[in-house]
Design an enzyme around this catalytic site. Sequence first.
Site, short mmCIF file in Angstrom:
data_model
loop_
_atom_site.label_atom_id
_atom_site.label_comp_id
_atom_site.label_asym_id
_atom_site.label_seq_id
_atom_site.Cartn_x
_atom_site.Cartn_y
_atom_site.Cartn_z
N ASP A 135 -54.78 -58.32 -68.89
CA ASP A 135 -55.81 -58.01 -70.87
C ASP A 135 -55.94 -58.73 -71.11
O ASP A 135 -56.24 -58.49 -73.33
CB ASP A 135 -53.92 -56.94 -71.36
CG ASP A 135 -53.18 -58.09 -71.69
OD1 ASP A 135 -53.41 -59.58 -71.46
OD2 ASP A 135 -51.81 -58.15 -72.15
N ASP A 170 -49.23 -64.22 -71.46
CA ASP A 170 -48.07 -63.70 -71.53
C ASP A 170 -47.06 -64.84 -70.79
O ASP A 170 -47.43 -65.96 -69.96
CB ASP A 170 -47.92 -62.44 -70.53
CG ASP A 170 -49.11 -62.27 -69.55
OD1 ASP A 170 -48.72 -62.99 -68.56
OD2 ASP A 170 -49.67 -61.41 -68.78
N ASN A 178 -51.68 -59.68 -66.39
CA ASN A 178 -52.10 -57.89 -66.32
C ASN A 178 -53.60 -57.34 -66.90
O ASN A 178 -53.50 -57.07 -66.39
CB ASN A 178 -50.65 -57.17 -66.82
CG ASN A 178 -50.82 -58.32 -68.49
OD1 ASN A 178 -52.05 -58.82 -68.65
ND2 ASN A 178 -50.04 -56.95 -69.24
N ASP A 181 -52.87 -65.16 -68.13
CA ASP A 181 -52.47 -63.49 -68.24
C ASP A 181 -52.61 -63.58 -66.92
O ASP A 181 -52.95 -62.99 -66.43
CB ASP A 181 -53.74 -63.19 -68.97
CG ASP A 181 -53.90 -62.11 -69.17
OD1 ASP A 181 -53.01 -61.11 -68.97
OD2 ASP A 181 -55.12 -61.11 -69.03
N ASP A 215 -40.18 -74.12 -87.74
CA ASP A 215 -41.33 -74.21 -88.32
C ASP A 215 -41.43 -74.23 -89.59
O ASP A 215 -39.91 -74.08 -90.28
CB ASP A 215 -42.55 -72.75 -87.86
CG ASP A 215 -43.39 -72.37 -88.32
OD1 ASP A 215 -44.22 -73.40 -87.62
OD2 ASP A 215 -43.40 -71.68 -89.26
N ASP A 258 -39.68 -71.57 -80.46
CA ASP A 258 -40.02 -72.21 -81.92
C ASP A 258 -38.94 -71.20 -83.01
O ASP A 258 -38.52 -69.60 -82.21
CB ASP A 258 -41.34 -71.28 -81.77
CG ASP A 258 -41.98 -72.41 -82.73
OD1 ASP A 258 -42.15 -72.71 -83.69
OD2 ASP A 258 -43.41 -73.15 -82.11
#
Length: 580
Positions: free
Chosen positions: A42, A46, A40, A38, A222, A115
């Site tokens: 939150d 990301d 940032n 992460d 998938d 994906d």
Amino acid sequence: MSSPEQPRVPSTGAVLAREPGWWRSAVVYQIYPRSFADSNGDGIGDIPGITAKVDYLASLGVDVVWLSPVYASPQDDNGYDISDYEDIDPTFGSLADLDALIAALHARGMKLVMDLVVNHTSDEHAWFQESRDPASPKRDWYWWRAAREGSEPGAEWAEPTNWASFFSGSAWQLDERSGEYYLHLFSRKQPDLNWENPEVRQAVYAMMNRWVDRGVDGFRMDVINLISKQPGLADGEAAPGRRFAPAFERFANGPRLEEFLQEMNAAVGLDARHLLTVGEMPGSTIELARRVTDPANAELNMVFTFEHVGLDAQPGGTKWDLAPLHLPVLKQNLASWQEGLAGVGWNSLYWDNHDQPRAVSRFGDDSAEFRVVSAKTLATVQHLHQGTPYVYQGEELGMTNTQFVDISSYRDIESVNYHAEAMSLGLEAETVMRSLAARSRDNARTPVQWDDTSHAGFTQGIPWLPVNPNYVYVNAAAAVADEDSTFHHLRRLIALRHELPVVVEGRFALLLPDHEQLWAFTRTLGEQVLLVVANCSSLPATVPAGALPDVTGARLLLSTHPGAASAELAPWESRVHLVG
């Protein structure tokens, strides 16, 4: 939303040269973005967080990063419910952030695989919203059906078929607006696309082409074998006392699957542009996988098979019905895939992914005494079979299953739904929680453990899923600093694949198939023989006299216990010899 008619995105110069068959000697590293890093604060991983760790990946030696979905999504199934295939969810960043990640990977000689989730979309995708109107040209883009004959919509037993969703309950959802049901094999917010409609297929291919033009080097597809359903949408056979039937045979591996894959290959230039393609194909047989991965058929490079990760469940049961796993069954199953695809198709090699519990807890021994050596030995066995190995984030650290004791800690929709259904059926709470602890997908989704600081260095905020408490000693900083760690053992295995053609191309032969502790096999290419012998147990094991090739004068390439050379192997000891 981009339309199929839009011109392709012009190349940004980030496209990396790809040689034919490059993926055979490659090692793929899977990133589940929400839980990787992460940037940032939150609490959610990301794309910039991934970019900041590219040098870490390069130091491990992997060739490819497979990125689980980062597309725009309501996040009902953590991004596998896509509302816009051609934009990035703000949770993860922006298209510019993805371009920067592609450039950073390519600059270090690594490739990016995205994906591809095209069996279904989100119910918030523009295509589905249009299809809700019975008069819409897109009505046939999804599987819409009236209530069962003689039933009123919404009445009990009115669903068009008795199919069960993978996420519990019915696979059909009534849409009040149009008065009909739509098919969703997963969450009700994941309606299935109708691949029988050629417009659907062309829209998907156009989208894929634009991603390739943007610099993407391949696709992990998938549940791709669900895109062709069996004709008729007939009922399945429900178990006694159950309303809904798994009915897998009714909606998987349908008659047009290979036709669709060949059409996709041609339309996107999957082979012509030397892209990596791997299809997730639960329920695939060796025969089907051999056809799909036969280069002469121009379909896929490889598939993900599921037989070996179903061997610790009760026969005829679900993943939650736990059963002991016997080593001879596991190694003979993987050997059958090695032999079945040899010389024609190609295997994928994996223990872990975002849908499976942690391998060291499942197949190894995650106790303090044996966690590291069992993780090393599992990696040795995996990487030295023939095929393309897949490393799931944290696997290189020997990360373990979660330690959740209450259902409120779980976030995975499959796990939460299973708990609710199981409790409603009167199952004992202790049994249900034991199954969740062993099989929940949240086991793989706890944040990557980077160091021993707060929240394992994953975030400066509150992580979306609790960090495993063992991060204080299981973390990347400690592993990189320790030359005897799982990280460095895996790095050496990857280097062997890059250096020795026998690791990539050698013929596989299983030895001691019925031994309860030892996993031994050879890989042979010309005059060279690679011998792998591993004690996959927490007790010492003795090699039967004369059971293995003579290693006198052979090179010991890799060992979990340096200096050991006796006929007895310590718990979770593995050795790799090169003869010739």
